[in-house]
Every structure is written in C-alpha cells, then in structure tokens.
Design a protein around this motif. Sequence first.
Motif, PDB file in Angstrom:
ATOM      1  N   PRO A  20      -5.408 -11.302 -44.480  1.00  0.00           N
ATOM      2  CA  PRO A  20      -4.074 -10.975 -44.575  1.00  0.00           C
ATOM      3  C   PRO A  20      -3.662  -9.838 -45.603  1.00  0.00           C
ATOM      4  N   ARG A  23       2.096 -10.984 -46.719  1.00  0.00           N
ATOM      5  CA  ARG A  23       3.027 -12.295 -46.349  1.00  0.00           C
ATOM      6  C   ARG A  23       4.491 -11.816 -46.248  1.00  0.00           C
ATOM      7  N   LEU A  33       6.158 -17.728 -45.157  1.00  0.00           N
ATOM      8  CA  LEU A  33       6.060 -16.466 -44.856  1.00  0.00           C
ATOM      9  C   LEU A  33       5.074 -16.255 -43.918  1.00  0.00           C
ATOM     10  N   THR A  34       5.154 -15.040 -43.046  1.00  0.00           N
ATOM     11  CA  THR A  34       4.156 -14.962 -41.864  1.00  0.00           C
ATOM     12  C   THR A  34       3.031 -14.104 -42.385  1.00  0.00           C
ATOM     13  N   GLU A  35       1.927 -14.319 -42.175  1.00  0.00           N
ATOM     14  CA  GLU A  35       0.666 -13.343 -42.639  1.00  0.00           C
ATOM     15  C   GLU A  35       0.481 -12.280 -41.740  1.00  0.00           C
ATOM     16  N   GLU A 117       5.111 -10.237 -49.788  1.00  0.00           N
ATOM     17  CA  GLU A 117       3.982 -10.169 -50.966  1.00  0.00           C
ATOM     18  C   GLU A 117       2.760  -9.656 -50.453  1.00  0.00           C
ATOM     19  N   ALA A 119      -1.118  -9.418 -50.041  1.00  0.00           N
ATOM     20  CA  ALA A 119      -2.329 -10.518 -49.906  1.00  0.00           C
ATOM     21  C   ALA A 119      -3.601  -9.874 -50.230  1.00  0.00           C
TER      22      ALA A 119
END
Length: 140
Positions: A20, A23, A33-35, A117, A119
């Motif tokens: 990832p 996010r 949240l989608t990675e 965010e 990762a």
Amino acid sequence: MLRLANLSLLVLFPVAWFAPLLRAGIALPLFGLTEITVISGLQSLWQSDVALALLVTFLAVFAPYMKTIGLALIHFGMMRRKTLPALELLGKLAMADMFLIAIYVVVVKGIGMARVETAWGLYLFTACVLASILIGHFTG
C-alpha cells in the motif's frame, strides 16, 4: 556487496508494487480508507487514461526493473560498463514517479474533501528507487 544489494532489489521492487502506497477516502470519520498500490493505481489508469497509464507503467515498473537487471548484468560481467549512463537515466525516471505521487497527495489534501495518508509501501518503493540510484553510482 553491491551485487547482493542489487539482487535484493529484484525481490523488493515487486513487493513495493503490491504494497500500500496510500490510503485514501472521504474526509468523514464513518467512511473507511481504500488502500492504493502501484498495481491498483495502474489498473485504474488503464481504464481511464491509457496514455498516462503507459507513462506511469514505464516509470513505476519497467524503468526501475530494467535498471536493476542491467546493473546485475554489469556486476556479473555480462554487459559493458558503457551502458551505465543509460541505466542511471532509467533510475532518475523512476524517481519521477515518486514526484508524481507526491503531487497527487498534495493536491488531494489541498482540496479538503478527501483524506489521504501515506503508507509503508510508499517508503519501500522510494527506498528501492534511491538504493538503485546509489548502487548505480557506486557501480560506476
């Protein structure tokens, strides 16, 4: 030592492509949240913008891997050192991909409607590209 470090990149780059990077999601606490990975991002790009998908596929996948394979061939005496400038260019093109991701993060965060965010995969991919640049420099 350079051989081992370079050969480890042959394993680490594919890991970084599926790790990832970001996010992302709506800036509301109820939504998850989608990675986003390099591969998932490329899959989305291929559906929406083929030209950009070709560019990013070259920068994120082919350029760093071709450079790593080229350096391995030099380390094992199967390719001449005269190719180093071309291989270093491939490493710099791969770093351009990091710049594109950074721009996307800044733009999305600036809008304020989404939450982004970084990762661990982003750091891994960046470390792989920087390691490749350093290995190329010390090989020269």
